[in-house]
Write an enzyme that holds these catalytic residues in place. Structure first.
Site, PDB file in Angstrom:
ATOM      1  N   ASP A   1     -70.957  69.027 137.898  1.00 54.95           N
ATOM      2  CA  ASP A   1     -70.211  67.770 137.992  1.00 54.95           C
ATOM      3  C   ASP A   1     -71.093  66.569 137.646  1.00 54.95           C
ATOM      4  O   ASP A   1     -70.602  65.476 137.397  1.00 54.95           O
ATOM      5  CB  ASP A   1     -69.682  67.580 139.427  1.00 54.95           C
TER       6      ASP A   1
ATOM      7  N   GLN B   1     -65.059  70.407 145.559  1.00 57.58           N
ATOM      8  CA  GLN B   1     -63.917  69.543 145.251  1.00 57.58           C
ATOM      9  C   GLN B   1     -63.861  68.354 146.217  1.00 57.58           C
ATOM     10  O   GLN B   1     -63.896  68.533 147.434  1.00 57.58           O
ATOM     11  CB  GLN B   1     -62.609  70.364 145.339  1.00 57.58           C
TER      12      GLN B   1
ATOM     13  N   LYS C   1     -58.454  74.400 137.461  1.00 63.71           N
ATOM     14  CA  LYS C   1     -59.824  74.717 137.018  1.00 63.71           C
ATOM     15  C   LYS C   1     -60.021  76.230 136.957  1.00 63.71           C
ATOM     16  O   LYS C   1     -60.607  76.773 136.029  1.00 63.71           O
ATOM     17  CB  LYS C   1     -60.847  74.067 137.968  1.00 63.71           C
TER      18      LYS C   1
END
Ligand code: NDP
Length: 295
Positions: free
Chosen positions: A118, A95, A51
């Site tokens: 997200d 994460q 990422k």
């Protein structure tokens, strides 16, 4: 037909790089993403570095915050609170999975919905279900983009999603069933009776299970589109790392029967990262009162 997320995501990321420059010309700054990693889960470390690399290549700022696996819930919440209040941060990603003892729901809920790139917080999940504008979770968004770009229609399609997680199966089902998409959706889980029967009826099959070989050729209708979300490490002594990545679908068996199929790697994975970048640029636009499409 192979649906190449690798190729499509490259094109999307190149376009986002141009958008980031345009954003800088308009605002004097670049879009920025904060990525919080707690602990040393090897897969998480790999995802976070992918990422970060993608952010760098698109010319956006990626601030990575690495915390020890022993971090307390209070410390992690304090980190999220400080990122929420930092105007130089557009998007926040924590994460998952988190180390044992940390409450993922609590941490996810602590992220400001306006920075929740997200799309996991309850407010954004609610908007998604209602068919309203929101941050669409990256993997489901990437799957829809793949289908659209390769001209695979969802209207009136029978869709079978295998897996009901909050990050893949559930939001994907919500997208497929919206007006305009108009698919008829079946969502299977580990207790589903006659999994093969459900999958066999589907025009579009999505496997998001986390178990290699879950979907085999005998379960696939001739010409169906097969989307393999699974990322599984299996031992492979011919590789330097000692493992290789496979999906949930028996690719060799299913490919000749499928009308279209995603490979692993190079299918859904790169699309997920491209959509994370896109959501971050969208968040940055929102914070500056700009329209993404005007960049
Ligand atoms: P979860 O473990 O959260 O969910 C797995 C789902 O599969 C559960 O709903 C489970 O059912 C269901 N399941 C398990 N066994 C069966 C079975 N035999 N038949 C039917 N359903 C079954 O996984 P995630 O959704 O987080 O991830 C799934 C896979 O996708 C993993 O390999 C993950 O690494 C990968 N992934 C890939 C991404 C990408 O970008 N390519 C992004 C996110 C995930 P139940 O609920 O009953 O337990």
């Amino acid at each position: 037909m192979q649906l190449s997320g690798k190729e499509l995501s490259f094109a999307i990321r190149s376009d986002l790089a141009l958008k980031c420059q345009s954003f800088r010309e308009k605002t004097g700054r670049l879009p920025s993403l904060a990525v919080v990693l707690a602990g040393d889960n090897p897969a998480s470390i790999t995802y976070v570095s992918a990422k970060k690399k993608a952010c760098d290549e698109a010319g956006m700022i990626c601030r990575d915050i690495t915390l020890p696996g022993t971090v307390s819930q209070e410390e992690l919440l304090a980190t999220v609170a400080s990122l929420n209040g930092d105007p130089s941060v557009d998007g926040i990603l924590v994460q998952l999975p988190l180390p044992e003892g940390l409450d993922e729901q609590l941490i996810t809920r602590a992220i400001d919905p306006a920075k929740d790139v997200d799309g996991f917080c309850p407010e954004n999940v609610g908007h998604l279900l209602l068919g309203e504008k929101t941050f669409v979770p990256c993997t489901p968004k990437g799957i829809m983009r793949l289908l659209d770009e390769y001209g695979i229609p969802t209207w009136s399609a029978d869709v079978c999603i295998v897996g009901r997680s909050n990050i893949v199966g559930k939001p994907l089902a919500a997208l497929f069933m919206q007006r305009g998409r108009d698919a008829t959706v079946t969502v299977c889980n580990s207790r589903t009776n006659d999994l093969a029967g459900h999958v066999r009826r589907a025009d579009i099959v999505v496997a998001a299970v986390g178990r290699p070989g879950t979907i085999t050729a005998d379960m696939i209708k001739e010409g169906a589109t097969v989307i393999d979300v699974g990322i599984n490490r299996i031992p492979d002594s011919t590789k330097k790392s000692g493992f290789r990545l496979v999906g949930d679908v028996d690719y060799e068996g299913v490919e000749p029967k499928a009308g279209a199929i995603t490979p692993v790697p190079g299918g859904v994975g790169p699309m997920t990262i491209a959509m994370l970048l896109e959501n971050t640029v969208e968040a940055a636009c929102m914070h500056e009162g700009l329209e993404f499409c005007d960049l």
